[in-house]
Design a protein around this motif. Structure first.
Motif, mmCIF file in Angstrom:
data_model
loop_
_atom_site.group_PDB
_atom_site.id
_atom_site.type_symbol
_atom_site.label_atom_id
_atom_site.label_comp_id
_atom_site.label_asym_id
_atom_site.label_seq_id
_atom_site.Cartn_x
_atom_site.Cartn_y
_atom_site.Cartn_z
ATOM 1 N N GLY A 1 -18.687 -24.849 -5.408
ATOM 2 C CA GLY A 1 -19.891 -25.670 -5.547
ATOM 3 C C GLY A 1 -19.594 -26.944 -6.337
ATOM 4 O O GLY A 1 -19.953 -28.043 -5.924
ATOM 5 N N HIS A 2 -18.888 -26.774 -7.461
ATOM 6 C CA HIS A 2 -18.603 -27.914 -8.324
ATOM 7 C C HIS A 2 -17.688 -28.924 -7.654
ATOM 8 O O HIS A 2 -17.914 -30.130 -7.711
ATOM 9 C CB HIS A 2 -17.934 -27.435 -9.614
ATOM 10 C CG HIS A 2 -18.910 -27.331 -10.749
ATOM 11 N ND1 HIS A 2 -19.787 -28.336 -11.048
ATOM 12 C CD2 HIS A 2 -19.141 -26.344 -11.647
ATOM 13 C CE1 HIS A 2 -20.529 -27.979 -12.069
ATOM 14 N NE2 HIS A 2 -20.160 -26.775 -12.455
ATOM 15 N N THR A 3 -16.621 -28.421 -7.024
ATOM 16 C CA THR A 3 -15.647 -29.344 -6.447
ATOM 17 C C THR A 3 -16.194 -30.020 -5.193
ATOM 18 O O THR A 3 -15.844 -31.165 -4.900
ATOM 19 C CB THR A 3 -14.329 -28.630 -6.103
ATOM 20 O OG1 THR A 3 -14.642 -27.466 -5.346
ATOM 21 C CG2 THR A 3 -13.583 -28.224 -7.355
ATOM 22 N N GLY A 4 -17.051 -29.322 -4.460
ATOM 23 C CA GLY A 4 -17.595 -29.919 -3.243
ATOM 24 C C GLY A 4 -18.650 -30.971 -3.540
ATOM 25 O O GLY A 4 -18.774 -31.963 -2.823
ATOM 26 N N TYR A 5 -19.363 -30.747 -4.618
ATOM 27 C CA TYR A 5 -20.493 -31.612 -4.987
ATOM 28 C C TYR A 5 -20.067 -33.061 -5.154
ATOM 29 O O TYR A 5 -20.807 -33.986 -4.885
ATOM 30 C CB TYR A 5 -21.050 -31.079 -6.305
ATOM 31 C CG TYR A 5 -22.435 -31.539 -6.668
ATOM 32 C CD1 TYR A 5 -23.517 -31.217 -5.852
ATOM 33 C CD2 TYR A 5 -22.672 -32.255 -7.831
ATOM 34 C CE1 TYR A 5 -24.789 -31.603 -6.193
ATOM 35 C CE2 TYR A 5 -23.944 -32.647 -8.189
ATOM 36 C CZ TYR A 5 -25.001 -32.323 -7.362
ATOM 37 O OH TYR A 5 -26.265 -32.706 -7.709
ATOM 38 N N GLN A 6 -18.832 -33.278 -5.618
ATOM 39 C CA GLN A 6 -18.425 -34.643 -5.940
ATOM 40 C C GLN A 6 -17.689 -35.340 -4.802
ATOM 41 O O GLN A 6 -17.457 -36.538 -4.867
ATOM 42 C CB GLN A 6 -17.565 -34.650 -7.193
ATOM 43 C CG GLN A 6 -16.212 -33.980 -7.029
ATOM 44 C CD GLN A 6 -15.099 -34.969 -6.858
ATOM 45 O OE1 GLN A 6 -14.619 -35.157 -5.754
ATOM 46 N NE2 GLN A 6 -14.694 -35.608 -7.913
ATOM 47 N N LEU A 7 -17.337 -34.585 -3.746
ATOM 48 C CA LEU A 7 -16.488 -35.181 -2.709
ATOM 49 C C LEU A 7 -17.074 -36.415 -2.021
ATOM 50 O O LEU A 7 -16.322 -37.309 -1.646
ATOM 51 C CB LEU A 7 -16.077 -34.122 -1.683
ATOM 52 C CG LEU A 7 -15.090 -33.081 -2.228
ATOM 53 C CD1 LEU A 7 -14.703 -32.089 -1.151
ATOM 54 C CD2 LEU A 7 -13.849 -33.736 -2.802
ATOM 55 N N PRO A 8 -18.416 -36.509 -1.824
ATOM 56 C CA PRO A 8 -18.921 -37.751 -1.214
ATOM 57 C C PRO A 8 -18.699 -38.974 -2.096
ATOM 58 O O PRO A 8 -18.827 -40.098 -1.625
ATOM 59 C CB PRO A 8 -20.423 -37.483 -1.049
ATOM 60 C CG PRO A 8 -20.574 -36.014 -1.093
ATOM 61 C CD PRO A 8 -19.488 -35.513 -1.996
ATOM 62 N N TRP A 9 -18.364 -38.764 -3.368
ATOM 63 C CA TRP A 9 -18.158 -39.856 -4.322
ATOM 64 C C TRP A 9 -19.362 -40.781 -4.321
ATOM 65 O O TRP A 9 -19.252 -42.005 -4.310
ATOM 66 C CB TRP A 9 -16.866 -40.611 -4.014
ATOM 67 C CG TRP A 9 -16.243 -41.252 -5.213
ATOM 68 C CD1 TRP A 9 -15.936 -42.579 -5.372
ATOM 69 C CD2 TRP A 9 -15.814 -40.626 -6.428
ATOM 70 N NE1 TRP A 9 -15.367 -42.804 -6.603
ATOM 71 C CE2 TRP A 9 -15.280 -41.619 -7.267
ATOM 72 C CE3 TRP A 9 -15.854 -39.302 -6.901
ATOM 73 C CZ2 TRP A 9 -14.780 -41.351 -8.548
ATOM 74 C CZ3 TRP A 9 -15.350 -39.041 -8.162
ATOM 75 C CH2 TRP A 9 -14.826 -40.064 -8.965
ATOM 76 N N ASP A 10 -20.531 -40.166 -4.280
ATOM 77 C CA ASP A 10 -21.758 -40.942 -4.443
ATOM 78 C C ASP A 10 -22.176 -40.833 -5.909
ATOM 79 O O ASP A 10 -21.511 -40.169 -6.707
ATOM 80 C CB ASP A 10 -22.860 -40.468 -3.479
ATOM 81 C CG ASP A 10 -23.211 -39.002 -3.648
ATOM 82 O OD1 ASP A 10 -22.516 -38.302 -4.426
ATOM 83 O OD2 ASP A 10 -24.164 -38.528 -3.020
ATOM 84 N N GLN A 11 -23.256 -41.484 -6.253
ATOM 85 C CA GLN A 11 -23.705 -41.495 -7.642
ATOM 86 C C GLN A 11 -23.867 -40.077 -8.182
ATOM 87 O O GLN A 11 -23.416 -39.753 -9.271
ATOM 88 C CB GLN A 11 -25.057 -42.227 -7.732
ATOM 89 C CG GLN A 11 -24.923 -43.715 -7.651
ATOM 90 C CD GLN A 11 -24.516 -44.312 -8.997
ATOM 91 O OE1 GLN A 11 -23.429 -44.055 -9.503
ATOM 92 N NE2 GLN A 11 -25.387 -45.114 -9.568
ATOM 93 N N LYS A 12 -24.509 -39.241 -7.365
ATOM 94 C CA LYS A 12 -24.789 -37.871 -7.787
ATOM 95 C C LYS A 12 -23.482 -37.136 -8.093
ATOM 96 O O LYS A 12 -23.320 -36.539 -9.149
ATOM 97 C CB LYS A 12 -25.521 -37.182 -6.631
ATOM 98 C CG LYS A 12 -26.318 -35.997 -6.998
ATOM 99 C CD LYS A 12 -27.155 -35.577 -5.800
ATOM 100 C CE LYS A 12 -26.270 -35.031 -4.708
ATOM 101 N NZ LYS A 12 -27.020 -34.385 -3.630
ATOM 102 N N GLY A 13 -22.545 -37.223 -7.153
ATOM 103 C CA GLY A 13 -21.286 -36.519 -7.321
ATOM 104 C C GLY A 13 -20.465 -37.085 -8.465
ATOM 105 O O GLY A 13 -19.855 -36.345 -9.239
ATOM 106 N N TYR A 14 -20.475 -38.388 -8.594
ATOM 107 C CA TYR A 14 -19.677 -39.031 -9.627
ATOM 108 C C TYR A 14 -20.120 -38.591 -11.024
ATOM 109 O O TYR A 14 -19.312 -38.157 -11.842
ATOM 110 C CB TYR A 14 -19.798 -40.554 -9.486
ATOM 111 C CG TYR A 14 -19.076 -41.314 -10.574
ATOM 112 C CD1 TYR A 14 -17.715 -41.535 -10.486
ATOM 113 C CD2 TYR A 14 -19.759 -41.790 -11.696
ATOM 114 C CE1 TYR A 14 -17.050 -42.224 -11.483
ATOM 115 C CE2 TYR A 14 -19.099 -42.474 -12.698
ATOM 116 C CZ TYR A 14 -17.742 -42.695 -12.588
ATOM 117 O OH TYR A 14 -17.086 -43.362 -13.581
#
Lengths: 592, 176
Positions: A133-146
């Motif tokens: 969950g944690h590693t996937g959340y940031q993959l789009p490299w959008d504001q939320k993920g960043y």
């Protein structure tokens, strides 16, 4: 022929009979709805693996390409929104099913002998799923993920002693960038899946070794016809999986895919970062452990909980089983209640917080703008990367720069601080602006807050121009903004429509006394800037770069003058962004 | 149908449904490139060179530079390929012949032969004469002619519509 092949395959691998024996596994207590949870979890995990593999064919892991490729998947590719939506909601479904499965096993006391090892494997699996969950959340490299990545890695960094080292390794240095994306991607699609496959394989192998745990009251109700796993239980499983997938699809259709925020922007100071809803209770709990106590909330409490769960099978040997079971069930209820309460209070706090709403609104606007620019045929995602999508947009970049660099003194309509000491820049260079100035130069919108620029005010007192003449002068001056760069005064005066403009003579007579334009007006009565090409991008650029120029406000004392912005403080591209923003020179969505 | 048969059938039907629900979008996702249009050719003509600068009968190579969309990235003014222009003698129509430099065999870039009188492909020795006709058995068809137009200027600008065609085919089939 078919039999021959099947026999050969059976002889060489033994796989068909193994599968057959799994299908024929007897169910002493009959098929049960209670058994479907693990199967549903397995099915959704397979869907996660499959949709994830699909996205790997389109995703590009780097801080400059990640957002663009996810945007491409979500908005451009055939059914990309559906694949990504399934993966997104699948992740949440997996978390829900995993927790339900855990509670079910806990309530059934299936952690007892002989299933201790499987209980531990299950806990490890839960940890791996959280990692996914944690590693996937940031993959789009959008504001939320960043921002979520920053928070979660800083939590890891706060762990005693080894924390900072772990953080540096995971992030790939001290800066969040390409190495962060590639490392998280490697974890998400390589390391974690391998660990998951190994652990899950062992978990399933042990499940077949020990069989399904019959309910406590099974012996009391013997079944007339003995049931086998296939088809009695598989049918229930299939129904459950269909229902869960149905809910997931419903959510995907409802949302129209999965959310994608604006590209990561490390400079945005007010992004309201929030974790996924299933981590909200942890997020809320952290607020109770401020400052140096943070690690208690983020590491010690969850760690203690997991340790207690892991110790259950051992405690079962020393504490009377029934008492322990009662105790852990009560604990589970308390924790579930507490987590529910924390989750709700977190959402409630946000709902009641006007600052959060404002920040969210701003983030949504940025998001909408990013998607608009990315999809616009005249814009698109630049080769430099998605971060430049916003940096090359005068509306986004220009307004941000203006706010930071100019609105301390100037105002822009309603925007700006209270210590206004310079004119309002809204519509600067336009007919409305200049007409307003000619009408009421001492208004706060113009030079009312700029006492050193009192020339216009004293002119107004003595001017005899009537409203119509003021209109004509204003129209004439407003036309200066269209003077192309590099044009000389002579060239301009020879341009059709200039000499015979009704405002020309009035300007020369009334304004030309103070405002010197070389070869056109005399100036001299009072100090005033050169108005040639006033309001044009080149005039505004000169004003920003060198307001102390003799042709501008060189006659003012240093401290009275607008401070210059040299190139090393503000590059040309930034100046151009501010000017284009002020002039409304940016892509606008078509009015509906 | 007894209860167990119903379960058997139900398991299979539901299982198929679940698999379809994932397989259909997955197939669409993977087949996405088939759906995208406009990768191969362009509807617009690119301006290359004033006619006066082209010597008669001597092939000259020109790069096609245009905005390129590669997946999600938009590259402004990137090289997209190149063409050979051959100006025809006075009075011959059309005034300029344009060949795609992409070999119809397997897509390598066609070059000029040492003698300056014929074209060769460095990959598999495709050879063409100055009119683009094959000179050996390697290429499946002549070099691909491109649409040319001349602007209305006093010294007209040669404009070419750059397109790509399917390789190995005996016919000239534009890539959609």
């Amino acid at each position: 022929m078919r039999n021959l092949l099947a026999d050969w395959f059976e002889n060489r691998t033994g796989l068909p009979s193994r599968l057959q024996s799994m299908r024929d596994e007897p169910l002493p207590a009959g098929p049960r709805w209670g058994y479907v949870c693990g199967s549903a979890l397995l099915a959704i995990l397979l869907i996660q693996a499959f949709t994830g593999l699909m996205m790997m064919t389109a995703y590009s892991a780097s801080s400059s390409t990640a957002w663009g490729s996810v945007y491409y998947i979500e908005k451009q590719m055939w059914m990309g929104w559906l694949i990504r939506g399934l993966h997104h909601f699948g992740a949440q479904t997996v978390m829900v099913l995993a927790v339900v499965h855990l509670l079910q096993v806990l309530f059934a006391a299936a952690y007892r002998a002989p299933r201790e090892v499987n209980w531990w494997l299950g806990l490890i699996l839960l940890g791996l799923l959280v990692g996914f969950g944690h590693t996937g959340y940031q993959l789009p490299w959008d504001q939320k993920g960043y921002w979520a990545t920053k928070v979660s890695t800083n939590i890891a960094g706060g762990a005693p002693v080894i924390g900072p080292y772990i953080k540096t390794v995971v992030v790939g240095g001290n800066e969040y960038g390409n190495q962060t994306v590639t490392r998280f991607y490697g974890l998400h699609v390589g390391i974690l899946p391998v660990l998951l496959a190994l652990t899950l394989g062992a978990h399933l192998a042990l499940r077949y070794r020990h069989g399904l745990k019959p309910p406590a009251d099974a012996a009391e109700k013997p079944k007339a016809v003995p049931s086998t796993y296939f088809p009695d239980q598989t049918f229930r499983n299939a129904l459950a999986v269909t229902a869960v997938l149905g809910v997931m699809l419903g959510l995907v259709f409802w949302e129209g895919g999965a959310p994608l925020d604006a590209p990561a922007d490390p400079s945005s100071a007010d992004y309201p970062a929030r974790p996924e809803w299933y981590f909200r209770f942890l997020f809320q709990m952290l607020k109770a452990f401020p400052g140096r106590l943070e690690w208690v909330g983020s590491i010690a409490v969850p760690g203690a909980l997991m340790t207690t769960l892991a110790l259950l099978p051992l405690l079962d040997k020393v504490i009377p089983s029934k008492i322990l079971h009662f105790f852990v069930c009560a604990m589970a209820f308390t924790i579930a209640g507490g987590a529910g309460y924390l989750t709700l209070s977190s959402f409630r706090e946000d709902a009641q917080n006007p600052a959060f709403h404002l920040a969210r609104e701003k983030a949504d606007k940025a998001n909408e703008r990013a998607l608009f620019l990315a999809s616009h045929p005249d814009f698109g995602i630049p080769p430099e990367g998605a971060g430049y999508l916003m940096r090359l947009d005068p509306l986004t970049r220009g307004s941000a720069l203006l706010e930071k660099k100019c609105l301390g003194c100037h105002r822009l309509g309603e925007q700006g601080t209270d210590q206004q000491s310079a004119p309002d820049l809204k519509d600067f260079g336009s007919l409305a602006w200049i007409r307003g100035l000619l009408e009421k130069p001492d208004s706060p919108t113009y030079f009312g807050k700029t006492p050193e620029c009192d020339g216009m005010t004293s002119w107004k007192k003595s001017s005899k121009l009537d409203a119509k003449q003021l209109d004509q002068v204003a129209q004439f001056v407003a036309s200066f903004a269209k003077i192309p760069e590099g044009q000389t005064v002579d060239d301009w005066l020879n341009t059709p429509g200039v000499a015979d403009h009704p405002g020309n003579e009035l300007f020369q007579k009334d304004c030309g006394k103070c405002h010197l334009i070389d070869g056109y007006t005399e100036g001299g009565v009072q100090d005033a800037p050169d108005l040639f090409a006033w309001g044009s991008p080149q005039w505004m650029k000169r004003m920003i770069r060198k307001p102390g120029d003799a042709a501008l406000y060189g006659y003012l004392e240093d401290k009275q003058r607008m401070p210059a912005s040299p190139v090393d403080e503000m590059p040309d591209s930034d100046v151009s962004m501010i000017i284009r923003y002020l002039k409304g020179d940016y892509l606008k969505p078509n009015a509906p | 149908m007894n209860r167990r048969d119903f379960h058997r059938l139900g398991t299979r039907v539901l299982g198929a449904l679940v698999k379809l629900a994932v397989a259909v979008p997955a197939a669409a996702f993977l087949l996405n490139p088939l759906r995208r249009k406009g990768d191969g050719g362009s509807e617009t003509f690119e301006s290359l060179v004033p006619l006066s600068q082209l010597p008669v009968g001597v092939p000259k190579s020109f790069g096609i530079v245009r905005d390129q969309i590669d997946g999600w990235v938009k590259y402004p003014k990137e090289p997209a390929g190149s063409v050979w222009l051959v100006r025809q003698p006075e009075g011959v129509e059309p005034a300029v012949v344009a060949f795609s430099a992409e070999c119809p065999h397997l897509g390598c870039a066609i070059n000029m032969g040492d003698d300056g009188k014929h074209f060769v492909c460095p990959c598999h020795t495709s050879a063409f004469d100055i009119e683009g006709k094959p000179q050996n058995q390697v290429p499946p068809r002549p070099m691909d002619r491109l649409d040319v137009e001349l602007s209305k200027d006093a010294d007209p600008i040669v404009r070419v519509r750059f397109q790509r065609f399917r390789t190995l085919a005996e016919e000239k089939i534009p890539l959609a």
